[in-house]
Design an enzyme around this catalytic site. Structure first.
Site, PDB file in Angstrom:
ATOM      1  CG  ASP A 334      39.638  32.528  42.966  1.00  0.00           C
ATOM      2  OD1 ASP A 334      37.715  31.968  43.003  1.00  0.00           O
ATOM      3  OD2 ASP A 334      40.988  32.254  42.364  1.00  0.00           O
ATOM      4  CG  ASP A 336      37.601  33.235  39.430  1.00  0.00           C
ATOM      5  OD1 ASP A 336      38.295  33.969  39.306  1.00  0.00           O
ATOM      6  OD2 ASP A 336      36.884  32.005  39.138  1.00  0.00           O
ATOM      7  CG  ASP A 424      41.871  34.628  39.724  1.00  0.00           C
ATOM      8  OD1 ASP A 424      42.889  35.233  39.867  1.00  0.00           O
ATOM      9  OD2 ASP A 424      41.565  33.118  39.753  1.00  0.00           O
TER      10      ASP A 424
END
Length: 500
Positions: A334, A336, A424
């Site tokens: 992912d 961040d 995120d």
């Protein structure tokens, strides 16, 4: 007697004396078959003597061992009858090959055990002639990841991959102690600028217990770990690993599904008694995209998207890419970001407004927003919490191929022209920015050891919110990561050296 008779008798006598002077070689073949290609011995003549060394060399070769006549870089096992470690190691240093740190320096007991078994026996601690720290300087490796710098290349991947499987297996069984032990061991090996080729090279390394060394020994001898192979073929491990690969499914949920007899995604989706939450539904819907690694080029494109969304709200905003990509990784699971504002308190409006902006663009596929519960009055926290109390949101965004330099990292034959990516966002107050940046940069093991070092060595409490000195009973201010390292008495370690 003629001259020729005298010459003949002299020749016979000479021949007889030559035969009598030769060692008996009836049981030792002249052209020995090599059985152990990966093991190369060198017998130290000091204390052993030339004739005994010659006899032992012939014995070893008769059993299929390779015995080198000179101490070279090819040698893997040095065998000595000199039990005085300091003098032996001093001599070895003077005529040592470059890779001496990877050589097993062994007592003669290992040799006799191996001859008896007819094969190289496992190297045990009792076999090793250990270097004396008072006479031979060695490179000290700290037990704390925050005092080690990781290299760009993992030279011991064959071991660390095995340790990660074992750690994950223990994590699935909620056995925190062994799980952390294997993760710490993997972290130590990742920091080494050289490859471990013998157990002797690990003598001075911290965090390597009996179990980890047993696994390493098996890998060194067999090229694999049978314990790890058994885990990888275990139905429970494979099922839990499959289930936890779904966004929103943790080990406890996976274990519950496994105990109900579910073994596949088809089983889960066909069971009407299972009620998936929104995160899990999204995880199944975009499973192929979410489980595919995100490239650095895709991370840069997402940085541009988030940066544009934030600056539309406040031009002075601070946006920082964190996680694995800040540590120099080429791929990640992912992306961040930390987002905040220079004005204390104004960060509270950031995430809701960013979410609205992404919705208007039509690229928000999923959002789980968690409002801030941060309260400075409740700090320091003496209980470790896995997640900090800053406002944060877990997103899945639609990323278009046209936005990524070089194109998307997608499966062959995927013609959609876009993919789903996990993003995120966390939004701390600006005076907590340095602590949040350090915590969200990782790696997880680096952060775990940094907190442990602060607690054990400095009597301080460190988390994503603050650094508290228990001796002075005061909070220590920091505007940069370097300030935090300085408070802890540590040399600053760059983000790309924290892949512990």
């Amino acid at each position: 007697m003629s001259l020729w008779d005298l010459r003949g008798n002299a020749h016979k006598a000479s021949h007889f004396r030559q035969k009598r002077s030769r060692p008996v070689e009836a049981d030792v073949p002249r052209r020995e078959e090599v059985k152990f290609e990966d093991v190369r011995l060198y017998l130290v003549e000091r204390k052993m003597g030339r004739s005994r060394r010659s006899f032992l060399t012939q014995l070893a070769r008769s059993k299929g061992f390779i015995v080198e006549d000179v101490l070279s870089d090819e040698v893997t096992h040095v065998v000595s009858e000199d039990s005085h470690a300091s003098s032996l190691w001093k001599w070895l240093k003077e005529c040592a090959p470059k890779n001496l740190q990877n050589v097993n320096v062994l007592d003669i007991s290992w040799f006799t055990d191996s001859m008896r078994e007819g094969r190289p026996v496992a190297v045990e601690t009792r076999h090793l002639i250990q270097v004396c720290s008072t006479s031979t300087p060695v490179t000290t490796v700290s037990q704390y990841a925050c005092q080690r710098r990781t290299t760009t290349e993992n030279h011991n991947k064959i071991f660390t991959d095995a340790f990660e499987v074992l750690a994950e297996s223990y994590e699935f069984s909620e056995m925190e102690g062994p799980c952390l032990a294997f993760r710490r061991a993997a972290s130590v090996l990742k920091s080494l600028p050289w490859a471990v080729r013998s157990l002797g090279a690990t003598l001075d390394l911290p965090c390597l217990g009996e179990h980890t060394k047993a696994v390493m020994e098996e890998v060194l001898q067999c090229g694999r770990s049978f314990e790890v192979e058994k885990i990888l073929s275990d139905e429970r491990y494979r099922t839990l690993k499959l289930f936890t690969s779904v966004f929103g499914v943790g080990p406890k949920t996976a274990e519950k599904w496994y105990r109900r007899g579910l073994r596949s995604f088809t089983d889960i989706l066909a069971d009407r008694s299972i009620h998936l939450n929104q995160m899990q539904q999204t995880g199944f819907l975009h499973y192929g995209d979410i489980t595919r690694a995100v490239s650095k080029a895709e991370a840069r494109s997402l940085r541009n998207i988030i940066d544009e969304a934030v600056r539309a709200i406040t031009p002075a905003a601070i946006v920082a890419l964190t996680g694995g990509f800040r540590r120099g990784k080429e791929f990640g699971h992912d992306v961040d970001f930390i987002v905040t504002t220079p004005e204390l308190g104004k960060e509270k409006i950031l995430l809701p407004n960013i979410i609205n902006g992404l919705k208007k663009q039509g690229i928000l596929l999923f959002c789980d927003y968690q409002a801030s519960t941060f309260d400075m009055a409740k700090l320091p926290s003496y209980r470790f919490e896995a997640m900090d109390h800053f406002a944060k949101c877990f997103l899945i965004l639609r990323l278009e191929a046209s936005q990524v330099e070089g194109g998307l990292h997608i499966a062959e034959g995927d013609s959609r022209g876009w993919r789903a990516v996990r993003v995120d966002l966390v939004s701390p107050p600006v005076d907590r920015y340095a602590f949040a940046l350090l915590g969200w940069t990782g790696s997880r093991q680096f952060e775990r050891d940094l907190r442990r070092f602060a607690r054990v060595k400095q009597r301080m409490i460190l988390d994503n919110h603050c650094l508290y000195d228990k001796t002075k009973k005061e909070f220590l201010a920091a505007t940069t990561e370097k300030d935090i390292f300085a408070h802890l008495g540590l040399e600053y370690i760059e983000p790309w050296q924290r892949n512990a």
